[in-house]
Structures are given as structure tokens and as C-alpha cells.
Design an enzyme around this catalytic site. Structure first.
Site, PDB file in Angstrom:
ATOM      1  N   LEU A 108      11.605  13.473  40.928  1.00 14.87           N
ATOM      2  CA  LEU A 108      11.048  12.190  42.096  1.00 14.87           C
ATOM      3  C   LEU A 108      12.293  11.402  42.322  1.00 14.87           C
ATOM      4  O   LEU A 108      12.854  10.807  41.433  1.00 14.87           O
ATOM      5  CB  LEU A 108       9.985  11.339  41.510  1.00 14.87           C
ATOM      6  CG  LEU A 108       9.005  10.850  42.360  1.00 14.87           C
ATOM      7  CD1 LEU A 108       9.286   9.356  42.601  1.00 14.87           C
ATOM      8  CD2 LEU A 108       8.775  11.594  43.579  1.00 14.87           C
ATOM      9  N   LYS A 137       6.292  13.126  46.564  1.00 13.76           N
ATOM     10  CA  LYS A 137       5.431  12.343  45.722  1.00 13.76           C
ATOM     11  C   LYS A 137       3.879  13.063  46.060  1.00 13.76           C
ATOM     12  O   LYS A 137       3.253  12.213  46.489  1.00 13.76           O
ATOM     13  CB  LYS A 137       5.703  10.869  45.932  1.00 13.76           C
ATOM     14  CG  LYS A 137       5.057  10.040  44.879  1.00 13.76           C
ATOM     15  CD  LYS A 137       5.858   8.567  44.925  1.00 13.76           C
ATOM     16  CE  LYS A 137       5.326   7.603  43.889  1.00 13.76           C
ATOM     17  NZ  LYS A 137       5.126   8.144  42.511  1.00 13.76           N
ATOM     18  N   GLU A 186      12.758  13.937  33.806  1.00 14.82           N
ATOM     19  CA  GLU A 186      12.439  12.461  34.294  1.00 14.82           C
ATOM     20  C   GLU A 186      11.212  12.604  33.373  1.00 14.82           C
ATOM     21  O   GLU A 186      11.028  13.095  32.416  1.00 14.82           O
ATOM     22  CB  GLU A 186      11.902  12.622  35.721  1.00 14.82           C
ATOM     23  CG  GLU A 186      11.127  13.398  36.231  1.00 14.82           C
ATOM     24  CD  GLU A 186      10.521  13.386  37.520  1.00 14.82           C
ATOM     25  OE1 GLU A 186      10.631  12.315  38.279  1.00 14.82           O
ATOM     26  OE2 GLU A 186      10.477  14.408  38.136  1.00 14.82           O
ATOM     27  N   TYR A 202       1.391  10.199  47.627  1.00 18.17           N
ATOM     28  CA  TYR A 202       0.931   8.653  47.348  1.00 18.17           C
ATOM     29  C   TYR A 202       2.316   7.829  47.048  1.00 18.17           C
ATOM     30  O   TYR A 202       3.456   8.541  47.021  1.00 18.17           O
ATOM     31  CB  TYR A 202       0.187   8.716  46.128  1.00 18.17           C
ATOM     32  CG  TYR A 202       0.722   9.264  44.789  1.00 18.17           C
ATOM     33  CD1 TYR A 202       1.268  10.104  44.551  1.00 18.17           C
ATOM     34  CD2 TYR A 202       0.889   8.141  44.091  1.00 18.17           C
ATOM     35  CE1 TYR A 202       1.951  10.547  43.406  1.00 18.17           C
ATOM     36  CE2 TYR A 202       1.709   8.019  42.843  1.00 18.17           C
ATOM     37  CZ  TYR A 202       2.142   9.181  42.332  1.00 18.17           C
ATOM     38  OH  TYR A 202       3.018   9.463  41.453  1.00 18.17           O
TER      39      TYR A 202
END
Ligand code: PDD
Length: 289
Positions: free
Chosen positions: A202, A147, A179, A33
Site C-alpha cells: 500500500l 486500497k 508492511e 476505502y
């Protein structure tokens, strides 16, 4: 509000947009996504989001068959159809419907979903007041650079943060801060910005924009792991994401970062980010409020 969305070749009402229970996105999270912001009716860094999705598709061997221009055209159509200018776009591609079996289906019919939704930007005052965060183990998995929609550990971490009155969960792998549950995380020390290197995290698009902004402003951007203790002892901290942009983090767990107020470098970066949006989209909307 009736929203028109795009689903695998058709424009239809969100109310009528269904995927099958045997869709591999539903069964296996076998999907990718993207989320990008739209300011003033103009998608911001959409090309980079699509490029990251193409990279993720190579990682998970998914051929969804749409070009960057196809997506740009669909997003433009949806913006016009829904008459939106302050919005975000959500794109999801899955390996599509197939009888449930772990190996890839021989014939694949990917599902491609695109939706633009109105977005209420955070006010300048609320942003600059800063937010709090909690520390949480990073329980995602080994493909954090793609992702994928396998987000359950991130969902649980973010929920825990919200239940504890914090804005974000900043994730730890061993002793290192990696993260956020849906952001990239940074600390500021002696005028330099530190963040985890691009190894199984990411690769945030906002992170890439921030890196450019730092380079233009001669602010060192150091891609080096830091510990939770170093985070708590930092001069400043913030997190970034396409929709949340740059959010100052003024407290982690029960400890204030420095004096617990948004620091000067974070303020400067927020300002430079707004200018960057203005260059690309003509207007950075929260500033107008
Ligand atoms: N999340 N890290 C994680 C785990 C994320 O899910 C995201 C984005 C980021 C920031 O990436 P970017 O700057 O490209 O938005 C970092 C999106 C916005 C979401 O899940 O809604």
C-alpha cells in the site's frame, strides 16, 4: 452519540445508514476505502487520499463518479454537522448493488459512504514509550497497492498480534518484510530509514509525507527490502499510518530492537511529523495534552 453520515447522496443518521445485502462491496469486497486524519477540524492530506482512491479505481475499473471537491465538500459538511475537530474520515466506495455475479454489472450504481468519527489521539507519553510487534506472513494478494477492502488476512494478522499482546503484525513475503497489517513498516540503520519499495504494497500517504520530511532533514530514505533478521538487528524501527501516525516499534516477536526504547531518529521524525501537521492544520493536538 448520534452521528450524521453521508450515503450515496443523502445525509442521515449512522443508525439508519444501510447498504443492501447484494452490494458488491459486501459480496465480493468489490470496493475501495480511505482513512484520513482530521486535526483541529482540518483534514490532513485528504487530496492525496482521494488521489490514491482514484488510482485504485483505475486499477479495479471502478467509476464512482465523485470528484476530489465533492469529497472535500462532504467531509466539511460532516465536520460541521457533527461538530467535530479531532476526528478521522472513513470513505468507502463500492461497485454498488447488483444481482450476485462475478462479472461487472452492465449498469453500475456505485455506493459512496463517508463518515467522520471522533478520534482520541494517543498521548505523547504513550507514543514515545513505543509498542511491540509480531512477524506474520503477508497473506493479502496481488493488488496490495489498491486500497481495496479485501482485508481479511490483514484482520487475522492484526488480531493475532493483539492476542499476543503486540500492537501490530509486520508482514513477510518470503524472506522480506513488506508492511504492517494496517501500517507501513521501517527500520533505521546507521542514520538511514529503510522501507520496502512501492511494489505491491500500500503506498501509504504517511509514508509519502515521511519521505518528504526525511528529504528536508537530510535523512536518507532508502526504498529497499529488508529481512526479519535485519529488522531485529536494526538500530530502531517504527510503523506509520494516517491515524496511528508514527509508532515506534521497540520489540519484534520476543526480541528487543536495540535497547528496547524509542530511538533518537524515530523521536526526531515524530517531532517533524507533528510540525508538518501543525503547518497544514494549525495545531498538532496530542502535543497540547
Ligand atoms: N490503513 N499498509 C496497509 C495495509 C494499510 O491498511 C495502511 C492504512 C497503511 C498506511 O497507509 P496511510 O499512511 O495512507 O494511512 C499501510 C488504514 C489507516 C486503515 O485500514 O484503517
Amino acid at each position: 452519540m448520534d452521528l450524521t453520515v453521508y450515503l450515496s447522496g443523502e445525509y442521515l443518521s449512522l443508525e439508519d445508514a444501510y447498504v443492501h445485502v447484494e452490494d458488491r462491496g459486501f459480496n465480493f469486497a468489490d470496493s475501495l476505502y480511505e482513512v484520513a486524519r482530521i486535526y483541529n477540524g482540518v483534514p490532513f492530506t485528504l487530496d492525496r487520499h482521494i488521489a490514491r482512491m482514484e488510482q485504485g479505481a483505475r486499477t479495479i475499473h471502478l467509476d464512482y463518479g465523485y470528484s476530489p471537491d465533492d469529497f472535500a465538500g462532504i467531509v466539511d459538511n460532516l465536520l460541521a454537522e457533527n461538530d467535530l475537530s479531532e476526528a478521522f474520515v472513513y470513505i468507502q466506495v463500492s461497485r454498488g448493488r447488483a444481482p450476485r455475479a462475478h462479472p461487472f454489472p452492465e449498469e453500475s450504481h456505485p455506493t459512496v459512504f463517508v463518515m467522520v468519527k471522533p478520534h482520541e489521539p494517543m498521548s505523547w507519553e504513550e507514543r514515545l514509550a513505543g509498542k511491540t510487534a509480531i512477524l506474520h506472513p503477508d497473506q493479502r494478494y496481488e493488488f496490495c497497492d489498491a486500497k481495496t477492502t479485501a482485508l481479511l488476512p490483514n484482520v487475522l494478522a492484526c488480531q493475532k498480534a493483539r492476542q499476543e499482546g503486540a500492537f501490530e503484525a509486520i508482514l513477510m513475503r518470503g524472506r522480506w518484510v513488506t508492511e504492517g497489517s494496517n501500517t507501513n513498516a521501517y527500520l533505521v540503520r546507521d542514520g538511514a530509514v529503510f522501507t520496502y519499495p512501492l511494489v505491491n504494497i500500500l503506498p501509504g500517504i504517511t509514508r509519502s509525507v515521511l519521505k518528504e520530511i526525511c528529504s528536508e532533514a537530510n535523512i536518507p530514505f532508502v526504498q529497499k527490502p529488508f529481512t526479519s533478521q535485519q529488522l531485529k538487528e536494526a538500530d530502531e524501527s517504527f510503523v506509520t499510518g494516517s491515524v496511528s501516525e508514527i509508532i515506534p516499534i521497540v520489540q519484534v516477536d520476543s526480541e528487543k530492537i536495540a535497547d528496547g526504547e524509542t530511538g533518537p531518529l524515530t523521536r526526531q521524525l515524530i517531532q517533524l511529523y507533528a510540525e508538518r501537521v501543525e503547518e497544514e492544520c494549525g495545531l498538532y493536538t496530542p502535543q497540547q495534552r
